[in-house]
Write a protein that holds these residues in place. Structure first.
Motif, PDB file in Angstrom:
ATOM      1  N   THR A   1      -1.108   6.227  -6.975  1.00  0.00           N
ATOM      2  CA  THR A   1      -1.019   5.738  -8.354  1.00  0.00           C
ATOM      3  C   THR A   1      -2.361   5.818  -9.068  1.00  0.00           C
ATOM      4  O   THR A   1      -2.413   5.716 -10.293  1.00  0.00           O
ATOM      5  CB  THR A   1      -0.519   4.280  -8.392  1.00  0.00           C
ATOM      6  OG1 THR A   1      -1.350   3.475  -7.551  1.00  0.00           O
ATOM      7  CG2 THR A   1       0.922   4.190  -7.919  1.00  0.00           C
TER       8      THR A   1
ATOM      9  N   PHE B   1       2.442   1.717  -3.576  1.00  0.00           N
ATOM     10  CA  PHE B   1       1.563   2.087  -4.686  1.00  0.00           C
ATOM     11  C   PHE B   1       0.593   3.209  -4.345  1.00  0.00           C
ATOM     12  O   PHE B   1      -0.405   3.403  -5.032  1.00  0.00           O
ATOM     13  CB  PHE B   1       0.802   0.855  -5.171  1.00  0.00           C
ATOM     14  CG  PHE B   1       1.687  -0.157  -5.839  1.00  0.00           C
ATOM     15  CD1 PHE B   1       2.099   0.020  -7.145  1.00  0.00           C
ATOM     16  CD2 PHE B   1       2.142  -1.269  -5.136  1.00  0.00           C
ATOM     17  CE1 PHE B   1       2.935  -0.897  -7.758  1.00  0.00           C
ATOM     18  CE2 PHE B   1       2.977  -2.199  -5.737  1.00  0.00           C
ATOM     19  CZ  PHE B   1       3.378  -2.010  -7.056  1.00  0.00           C
ATOM     20  N   GLY B   2       0.908   3.974  -3.293  1.00  0.00           N
ATOM     21  CA  GLY B   2       0.095   5.135  -2.972  1.00  0.00           C
ATOM     22  C   GLY B   2       0.165   6.191  -4.063  1.00  0.00           C
ATOM     23  O   GLY B   2       1.198   6.371  -4.704  1.00  0.00           O
TER      24      GLY B   2
ATOM     25  N   PHE C   1       0.831  -1.205   0.000  1.00  0.00           N
ATOM     26  CA  PHE C   1       0.000   0.000   0.000  1.00  0.00           C
ATOM     27  C   PHE C   1       0.869   1.260   0.000  1.00  0.00           C
ATOM     28  O   PHE C   1       0.569   2.235  -0.695  1.00  0.00           O
ATOM     29  CB  PHE C   1      -0.936   0.005   1.201  1.00  0.00           C
ATOM     30  CG  PHE C   1      -2.264  -0.656   0.941  1.00  0.00           C
ATOM     31  CD1 PHE C   1      -3.258   0.006   0.247  1.00  0.00           C
ATOM     32  CD2 PHE C   1      -2.513  -1.951   1.385  1.00  0.00           C
ATOM     33  CE1 PHE C   1      -4.480  -0.603  -0.009  1.00  0.00           C
ATOM     34  CE2 PHE C   1      -3.729  -2.570   1.138  1.00  0.00           C
ATOM     35  CZ  PHE C   1      -4.719  -1.893   0.438  1.00  0.00           C
TER      36      PHE C   1
ATOM     37  N   LEU D   1      -5.807   4.601  -1.928  1.00  0.00           N
ATOM     38  CA  LEU D   1      -4.517   4.891  -2.558  1.00  0.00           C
ATOM     39  C   LEU D   1      -4.267   6.382  -2.735  1.00  0.00           C
ATOM     40  O   LEU D   1      -3.124   6.845  -2.612  1.00  0.00           O
ATOM     41  CB  LEU D   1      -4.418   4.176  -3.912  1.00  0.00           C
ATOM     42  CG  LEU D   1      -4.329   2.651  -3.870  1.00  0.00           C
ATOM     43  CD1 LEU D   1      -4.224   2.080  -5.276  1.00  0.00           C
ATOM     44  CD2 LEU D   1      -3.132   2.205  -3.030  1.00  0.00           C
ATOM     45  N   ASN D   2      -5.321   7.162  -3.024  1.00  0.00           N
ATOM     46  CA  ASN D   2      -5.105   8.592  -3.246  1.00  0.00           C
ATOM     47  C   ASN D   2      -4.841   9.352  -1.951  1.00  0.00           C
ATOM     48  O   ASN D   2      -4.573  10.553  -1.981  1.00  0.00           O
ATOM     49  CB  ASN D   2      -6.287   9.205  -3.995  1.00  0.00           C
ATOM     50  CG  ASN D   2      -7.602   9.037  -3.252  1.00  0.00           C
ATOM     51  OD1 ASN D   2      -7.652   8.499  -2.142  1.00  0.00           O
ATOM     52  ND2 ASN D   2      -8.685   9.500  -3.858  1.00  0.00           N
TER      53      ASN D   2
END
Length: 265
Positions: free
Chosen positions: A28, A25-26, A22, A34-35
């Motif tokens: 992405t 890939f934050g 996590f 994720l945002n």
């Protein structure tokens, strides 16, 4: 005892892997959560145009970045970044395109269509970046690259550790324990370097920009979610290593040889 130790090791390794993924890939894509995961946030919502325009701009004049089509916040991830307006609402995220470096001018040029606005903000940024930061930018970006690479290596090692942990349920040999301990300590070192490098690098950049914030209106803050995930993963790796130390191979059954009685003739 061994059963519980191996089980706990598996659970903690899996949790550490998920947390690290996590963090990696934050930012992405523009979807929760994720945002909301980013290494650092660049805030130009209070950027000072009067610093460049001087007397040409009345002090009472307020220029809205939203009106100019300029994002007020840049949320920097490991591989990409997200844009947010003045109300911190994320509008879009870029696709992963290699390791994301700290480059204010490039961020603006890639996201502002008005060339005059880009040139104006570039002037502010060129003044806002003190020599202490500008001269060592390649050094800081090298540290950011180190953070990204060691994060990926740590994730790979955790994945291998899970495989070895599963094999431990089947094989009870000494070499399985040794491999598990090696992978766990290497993952701890790798993720520890990643977390430490990221924290130290962006804290330094944050402090340098904060010294000039009152004059130029550009500042940087750390992404709490990212560092909470990454440091939690580092702690999990350390606990996992301790559990591997406590795990013992199954003892082999000892065969006691009884002397064979001899008959007397």
């Amino acid at each position: 005892m061994n059963f519980l130790t191996v089980l706990a090791s598996f659970v903690i390794t899996a949790a550490s892997l998920i947390l690290a993924i996590f963090a990696c890939f934050g930012s992405t894509q523009n979807s929760t959560p994720l945002n909301q995961i980013y290494v650092a946030q660049i805030d130009i919502s209070n950027i000072s145009f009067s610093t460049v325009l001087g007397a040409d701009l009345p002090q009472s004049t307020v220029i809205s970045l939203d009106a100019l089509g300029v994002p007020s916040y840049f949320n920097l991830g490991v591989w990409s970044y997200c844009l947010a307006n003045s109300e911190k609402q994320i509008t879009s995220c870029t696709k992963p395109a290699g390791i994301e470096q700290f480059d204010l001018e490039k961020l603006l040029k890639d996201n502002v269509e008005n060339n005059q606005v880009t040139e104006l903000i570039d002037q502010v940024i060129s003044l806002a970046l003190p020599d202490e930061l500008d001269d060592k930018m390649s050094y800081y970006n090298a540290l950011i690259k180190c953070m990204s690479i060691t994060l990926v290596i740590g994730i790979a090692l955790l994945g291998l550790n899970i495989i070895v942990n599963i094999l431990r349920w089947i094989l009870h040999f000494t070499f399985v324990n040794v491999i598990g301990r090696i992978l766990s300590i290497l993952s701890f070192i790798s993720l520890g370097i990643s977390a430490g490098t990221a924290t130290a690098t962006y804290v330094v950049i944050k402090n340098i920009l904060s010294d000039n914030y009152s004059q130029y209106g550009i500042k940087l803050s750390l992404g709490r979610n990212f560092y909470a995930l990454l440091w939690a993963s580092v702690a999990g790796c350390l606990i996992n290593f301790i559990l591997w130390i406590l795990t013992r191979q199954r003892r082999k059954a000892q065969v006691i040889m009884q002397p064979v009685p001899t008959e007397k003739f």
